[in-house]
Structure formats: structure tokens, C-alpha cells
Motif scaffolding. Structure first.
Motif, PDB file in Angstrom:
ATOM      1  N   UNK A 114     -21.377 -39.457  13.232  1.00 48.13           N
ATOM      2  CA  UNK A 114     -22.250 -38.872  12.209  1.00 48.13           C
ATOM      3  C   UNK A 114     -21.877 -39.394  10.819  1.00 48.13           C
ATOM      4  N   UNK A 115     -20.802 -40.170  10.762  1.00 45.36           N
ATOM      5  CA  UNK A 115     -20.390 -40.789   9.487  1.00 45.36           C
ATOM      6  C   UNK A 115     -21.174 -42.093   9.292  1.00 45.36           C
ATOM      7  N   UNK A 116     -21.097 -42.675   8.102  1.00 46.27           N
ATOM      8  CA  UNK A 116     -21.787 -43.970   7.925  1.00 46.27           C
ATOM      9  C   UNK A 116     -21.061 -45.078   8.698  1.00 46.27           C
ATOM     10  N   UNK A 117     -21.175 -45.025  10.003  1.00 54.11           N
ATOM     11  CA  UNK A 117     -20.437 -45.934  10.884  1.00 54.11           C
ATOM     12  C   UNK A 117     -21.352 -46.268  12.062  1.00 54.11           C
TER      13      UNK A 117
END
Lengths: 255, 293
Positions: free
Chosen positions: A88-91
Motif C-alpha cells: 500500500x506504500x508507493x512501491x
């Protein structure tokens, strides 16, 4: 790149703080010690036996790390649901997979480096020179482990860890027997066997291409060209396998 | 302006030895407003977690549309504005509390390590875990894990926080503490909070808005008060008669005014007048029964 690096560092920290790693290191150190003891039993071949056992210990450690730790690398994140807080992270999922793979490659490199240091001391004790061939042998081990790790990750994207270990071990054995398989297929009358060989050589890399472990024993050399193409071959396999894994993971629902 | 708008969201899974399609979400529609706490309620298997995972990009919906922060699609920029705490979180137990927050902070912010450490110190103080920052997470209690999970959801100062069953498994103290944190985040920091819960009293106390789903469909969306006022049960007057507190129930507003006049004329002191609504628990059961019938 920053995200990949952060995932890789965390993976490195995770494995380094895991007890299984130390079990593998102890096993390799035992094998190197046995090599020293066995060497004492022979008169003329002491260096050869020590080198053989030493390199085998390092090779097995790297392969076991790639297969066993690789098999749970992503599965553990999915089982324990830590993957949910990461994705859910910018990953991207590709960055996640590459980060996990690089973290384990880093661990394998450190383990191989530490064991090589011990083996180098054994060599010096036996008056065997630790030259560039010694490092080429280790480099081959790392290339092989890198591909096996990529296979582990690929299999773990769609099956359970026990199956991942079985399938990757299968790849390891077939990859070492590809030359023999070709030899027998050429002489076989079975069309099925010939076709099997023709297909399998495109699915599994030839691990004997990286087997430079005996060079140091026989003091043989390897050309720069051979080293270069073997590196390209290994990196290509690694990239293709990681891309396929990322494609599978991309479509996966984390329910 | 909406923080999230979900339209006609559908999701099905294949399950079983001979795979059969099971429709989990059958066209979900709702929206979330900024600065408000929205509760997401529904029975087990109603589709709450699946909806949340579709919103967060962890599941691919079959169809439907999800827009964030006024019509944007989910991308890296949008992700950097969302914080998430999953249900029954397991975190990397080999990390200390501080290492854990540094890891998530580095993944989702561009803060320098020194600034990140200041942010982490503030967050750890907020969730009352500063004393445990150097302790490995394997030594944390359930309540502490929930708090550090909450801190990781806030590490990048998101505008929208999604919490999946944040109160589950916590003791009353822990639930109270977390409720206060959620209120602080929404009311003082202006973040939109969207949380699922089975604990209806907590949801009633915390949420200004509610989204209730049943069997993969939204059956109520709106203000909590409006839902509770659907069944009005009159008023309750609390007054003192000769130093003794007494309660009196009246049916409607006219009667209430008459009773107030009467009580005052009799020299009684009125302490409180309460509007009697049904509880969220009752409303929830009513909705469930309504849909069954």
C-alpha cells in the motif's frame, strides 16, 4: 531505486537475524574442517582434497540459502500479511520482488565471503596460493545461487514453500546434468527423450557454465570472454525469471 | 469534495476443488468525506476487508470505479497520501519499534533520516510507546503492536487513514486509548479516517458517518445520527425532587414542554434532557432483519 534498496536492506537484516543462517554457516565450516582432516590422511593430494571439500561446502551453503531461504522469502510476507502494509506504500510489486532478491543475494555474498576467508586461511596453511582463480570459483558459485534464488521466487509466486524447494532442487540437478542429458539424447533413439532435451535446455540454464571451482585445484585458467558471456547468461536468466515472477505477482489478489 | 468515491464495485473469487465463482461484492457505492471518521460495518463475510483491499489496490476488482482525492486513480502519489493498518497485524518481529518506523518511513516519505527520527519520536510519544522504542517487536503486547501499527499508518502524515478492525482483540483500556487517537487524528489533524469494526458501541461513539454493508451490498450510507434517529423513542428528563434524582420519559416534544413547565412550577431542578434514540446495535440488527424479510 530507493524503495528497492530499503526492501533489500530489510531483507538482509531479516535473514541475518534468523537462526537458520547460522546453521548453514556451521555446516559449511564443519565441511571445511573435515577437508582439513581428510587432507591429513593423504600424502600427495592434501591440497586438492581440501580445496574440493572447501569449495563444495561453500557451494552447498550458497545453494541451500538460495533454495530454502528463497522459498520462504515472499511466502512468509504473504502468510504473515506484512506484504499488505508494504504494497500500500508507493512501491511497485516489481520493486518489492527485486528488493527481496537483492537482499538475499547480499546475504549469500556475505556468507560466501566469510566462508571464503576461512578457506583462504586453510589454503595458506597448506601452501596453496589464493590467486584470481580462487575468486573466479567463488564468483561462479554466486552466479549459480543468483539464478536458483530467482527460480525459488518464481515458484513461490504460485505454490507452497515445500513445492518450491522440490522444484528448485529439480532445476539445480537438471541444470548440472544438461551436458550429460545432451550427450545421451544425441545417442538415444527415443524421439520423446530427444524432444525432452530440446525443450528443457530452454527452460533451465546450464549451471556447469559457472563451475569454475576446480580451476584453482588444477591451476587452469578461464578466458575473460568466457567469464563475460557466463555473466551475461546468468544475469539474463535472473532478469527474465524475476520479470515473470513480477508479472504473476502483479495479477495476484492478496486476500 | 470527497477523499474516496467507490462506484459499483464488484468482486468475485473462485473457491473449492472444482472452482465455483463466489460473488463477494455485488456493486458497492459510497464516498468518504475529509476530516470525518467513517465507520464501515457489516457481519463477518459481508465484504468489508475485500472492499478495503480493492480500495488499497491489494485486490483487483472485477468491475467498478474507485477514485481518490477528487477523481484521481490509485498511483504512487495517491498511495503516499494513504495510511493503512491491517486486521490482526503481524510486523517484522526482529525489528525494534524505532527500526520498524524508520523502515516504513523511508518507504513512504522523502524525509531526511534526522527529520524522520524527529517525526518518529513525536509519533511514539503520541501512541505512548517512546519507552519501548529500542525493544524488539517480538516483545510487544497485542495492544502495543496495535499502537505501533497505528503509528506506521501515520508515519508519512497521510490525508486518509484506513484501519481494518483496529479495536479487535484489545482490552477496554486499549480500545479507549486507540479511540482517542483516532479522534485526535480526525478532529485535530483533519484526516479522513475509514475504519471497519465489529464493535458497534465503539463505532457509535466515534463515527460521524457510517457505511453498512450486507452480503456485498451497501444497505446504509450516511450520518450516524440520522440512522439512530430513524427510530425516535421520545425524551428523558433527569430532575431532582427533594434532593433525589429522578427520571421521566415523555413521548413527544409537546408533552416534553408541558412536563418541563410542570416540573419547574413544582420547584424541581432539571439536570438533563436526553433525546432517546435506538442504539447502533439495535439499528444494525434492524437493518439485518429488514433485508432478510
Amino acid at each position: 531505486m530507493k524503495s528497492v534498496y530499503i526492501i533489500a536492506i530489510n531483507t538482509f537484516r531479516e535473514i541475518i537475524r534468523d537462526r537458520i543462517l547460522y546453521g548453514i554457516i556451521v555446516f559449511a565450516l564443519l565441511l571445511i574442517s573435515v577437508s582439513l582432516a581428510l587432507g591429513q590422511l593423504t600424502f600427495a593430494e592434501q591440497a586438492r582434497i581440501s580445496a574440493n571439500f572447501g569449495f563444495t561446502g561453500i557451494h552447498i551453503s550458497a545453494v541451500v540459502l538460495a533454495i530454502f531461504v528463497g522459498s520462504t522469502l515472499v511466502a512468509k510476507e504473504i502468510d504473515k500479511k506484512t506484504i499488505l502494509t508494504l504494497l500500500v506504500r508507493p512501491l511497485s510489486r516489481l520493486q518489492f520482488i527485486v528488493g527481496k532478491a537483492l537482499g538475499l543475494i547480499f546475504v549469500i555474498s556475505v556468507v560466501v565471503g566469510c566462508l571464503a576467508l576461512v578457506l583462504a586461511m586453510v589454503f595458506m596453511g597448506l601452501n596453496v596460493s589464493v590467486n584470481h582463480l580462487f575468486f573466479i570459483g567463488l564468483y561462479g558459485v554466486l552466479l549459480e545461487a543468483m539464478i536458483l534464488l530467482a527460480y525459488s521466487l518464481l515458484f513461490s509466486s504460485f505454490t507452497r514453500p515445500i513445492m518450491v524447494v522440490s522444484c528448485t532442487a529439480g532445476v539445480f540437478f537438471i541444470g548440472h546434468w544438461l551436458n550429460d542429458l545432451k550427450f545421451f539424447a544425441e545417442r538415444s533413439k527415443s524421439l520423446v527423450f530427444q524432444q525432452f532435451e530440446a525443450v528443457i535446455k530452454y527452460l533451465i540454464p546450464n549451471f556447469e557454465m559457472f563451475n569454475w571451482r576446480s580451476l584453482v585445484i588444477y591451476n587452469e585458467s578461464v578466458s575473460v570472454g568466457e567469464l563475460f558471456w557466463a555473466s551475461i547468461y546468468a544475469i539474463s536468466w535472473f532478469c527474465i525469471l524475476i520479470l515473470i515472477t513480477a508479472l504473476i505477482i502483479r495479477r495476484k489478489d492478496f486476500a | 469534495m470527497s477523499v474516496l468515491k467507490v462506484s459499483n464495485l464488484k468482486k468475485s473469487y473462485k473457491a473449492g476443488f472444482i472452482p465455483r465463482t463466489q460473488e463477494v461484492l455485488k456493486g458497492i457505492d459510497f464516498s468518504i468525506e475529509p476530516g470525518k471518521i467513517t465507520g464501515f460495518l457489516g457481519a463477518n463475510g459481508a465484504g468489508k476487508t475485500t472492499t478495503m483491499k480493492c480500495i488499497l489496490g491489494l485486490c483487483e476488482p472485477d468491475s467498478g470505479d474507485i477514485r481518490y482525492f477528487n477523481n484521481q486513480l490509485l498511483d504512487r502519489k495517491v498511495k503516499s497520501k494513504i495510511g493503512f493498518l491491517p486486521e490482526r497485524p503481524y510486523f517484522y518481529e526482529y525489528l525494534t519499534g524505532e527500526e520498524f518506523l524508520i523502515f516504513y518511513g523511508q518507504l513512504s516519505t522523502n524525509l531526511k533520516k534526522s527529520d524522520l527520527k524527529i517525526r518518529i519520536k513525536d509519533l511514539l510519544t503520541k501512541v505512548d510507546l517512546l519507552h519501548a522504542k529500542d525493544k524488539a517487536l517480538r516483545g510487544y503486547s497485542k495492544g502495543m503492536l496495535q499502537k505501533i501499527g497505528f503509528a506506521q499508518a501515520l508515519i508519512h502524515d497521510p490525508d486518509f487513514v484506513i484501519l481494518d478492525e483496529p479495536m479487535s482483540g484489545l482490552d477496554p483500556d486499549g480500545r479507549y486509548y486507540l479511540s482517542e487517537l483516532i479522534k485526535e487524528v480526525a478532529h485535530q489533524e483533519g484526516k479522513a479516517v475509514f475504519f471497519s469494526s465489529h464493535l458497534l458501541p465503539d463505532a457509535e461513539r466515534l463515527c460521524q458517518n457510517l457505511v453498512i454493508i450486507k452480503n456485498g451490498k451497501v444497505v446504509f450510507e450516511g450520518e450516524t445520527l440520522k440512522l439512530l434517529e430513524q427510530v425516535h423513542r421520545g425524551f428523558e428528563i433527569v430532575f431532582a425532587k427533594q434532593e433525589k434524582l429522578e427520571k421521566l420519559k415523555v413521548e413527544d416534544e409537546n408533552e416534553l414542554q408541558k412536563k418541563i413547565d410542570y416540573l419547574r412550577s413544582e420547584n424541581n431542578r432539571i439536570f438533563e434532557i436526553k433525546k432517546l434514540n435506538m442504539s447502533l446495535e439495535e439499528a444494525f440488527v434492524n437493518i439485518a432483519l429488514e433485508k432478510k424479510s
